[in-house]
Design an enzyme around this catalytic site. Structure first.
Site, short mmCIF file in Angstrom:
data_model
loop_
_atom_site.label_atom_id
_atom_site.label_comp_id
_atom_site.label_asym_id
_atom_site.label_seq_id
_atom_site.Cartn_x
_atom_site.Cartn_y
_atom_site.Cartn_z
N PRO A 1 39.77 47.44 42.97
CG PRO A 1 41.78 48.51 43.42
CD PRO A 1 40.66 48.47 42.43
CD GLU A 2 35.38 43.56 45.24
OE1 GLU A 2 34.77 43.03 46.19
OE2 GLU A 2 35.40 43.06 44.09
CE LYS B 1 33.69 48.59 46.41
NZ LYS B 1 33.04 48.31 45.11
NE ARG C 1 30.17 45.00 38.06
CZ ARG C 1 30.68 45.51 39.18
NH1 ARG C 1 29.93 46.30 39.95
NH2 ARG C 1 31.92 45.25 39.54
#
EC number: 3.2.2.23
Length: 276
Positions: A2-3, A60, A264
């Site tokens: 979750p961002e 976050k 990433r």
């Protein structure tokens, strides 16, 4: 993971559900989630009798303010807070239960068990890790094109890596960095110091607008994300590049590509985001 948009929607829904409730007991079945204090039993005893006053967000992180303390929670990959009745079945992935005096329970569920909780006395939370070295919020007055320019032009790191660094700016993760760079027409492997003032302004505008739109749409449900009312987000319907390798670019029709930047997975359009 979750961002900012997802965590903000968890905060909003959770605040509506639990504000004003008093904690009667806490049950921790996976003690490693509790990082401070280092004894989950102490964590439990400190929270007994505490009343939830409000819930805030920092980057976050979720901040649950109770009478005397603050619970700083990071959801990591799969963490979820959901409200249950006391007689409901307990999911096997529930690792922390906050039992309220009204018979309801707040369950922290985490399939991957990567989430964390720190407990601080009120007023201490912002000056200690994990919050102490965080950069500004995207919507703060401090966050301006000039702020970004001063910092980006001092580093030769790749722009995607820099934008993921929570010490520069909080809230951006892999999904939204890819989307911000696409909207900015910046290649993710550009060195930050090579960016022009105009390009940095585009990054600033794309960051604010992308995150703002995502918050309004409830975040992005790519895999399992739901808010504390069990609702999925819908911003995934508006993603331009993330998760779309091999699909045509919405702007020019070129096939989107995927590479690895800073470890990433990274999605981009080779035409709209040229590597100058």
């Amino acid at each position: 993971m979750p961002e900012l948009p997802e965590v903000e929607n968890v905060r909003r829904t959770l605040e509506n559900l639990v504000t004003g409730k008093t904690i009667e007991d806490v049950i921790v079945t996976y003690p490693k989630i509790v990082k401070r204090p280092d004894d989950a039993e102490i964590f439990k005893e400190m929270l007994k009798g505490e009343k939830i006053e409000n819930i805030k967000r920092r980057g976050k992180f979720l901040l649950l303010y109770v009478t005397n303390y603050v619970i700083v929670s990071h959801l990591r990959m799969e963490g979820k807070f959901l409200l249950h009745q006391e007689d409901e079945p307990i999911d096997k992935h529930t690792h922390v239960r906050f039992l309220f005096t009204d018979g309801t329970e707040l369950h922290y569920k985490d399939v991957r068990k990567f989430g964390t909780m720190h407990l601080f006395k009120k007023g201490e939370e912002m000056n200690q890790m994990p919050l102490a070295d965080l950069g500004p919020e995207p919507f703060d007055a401090e966050m301006t094109p000039q702020y970004l320019q001063e910092r980006l032009q001092k580093t030769n790191r790749k722009i995607k890596v820099v934008l993921l660094d929570q010490r520069l700016l909080v809230g951006l993760g892999n999904i939204y960095v890819d989307e911000v760079l696409f909207r900015s027409q910046i290649h993710p492997e550009r060195e930050a110091s090579s960016l022009t003032v105009e390009e940095i302004e585009r990054i600033y505008e794309a960051t604010v607008t992308t995150l703002g739109e995502a918050v309004k749409r409830g975040g992005s449900t790519i895999r399992t994300y739901i808010n504390s009312q069990g609702q999925i987000g819908s911003f995934q319907e508006l993603l331009n590049v993330y998760g779309k390798k091999g699909e045509p670019c919405v702007t020019c029709g070129t096939i989107l590509e995927k590479t690895v930047v800073g470890g990433r997975g990274t999605h981009y359009c080779p035409i709209c985001q040229p590597r100058i």
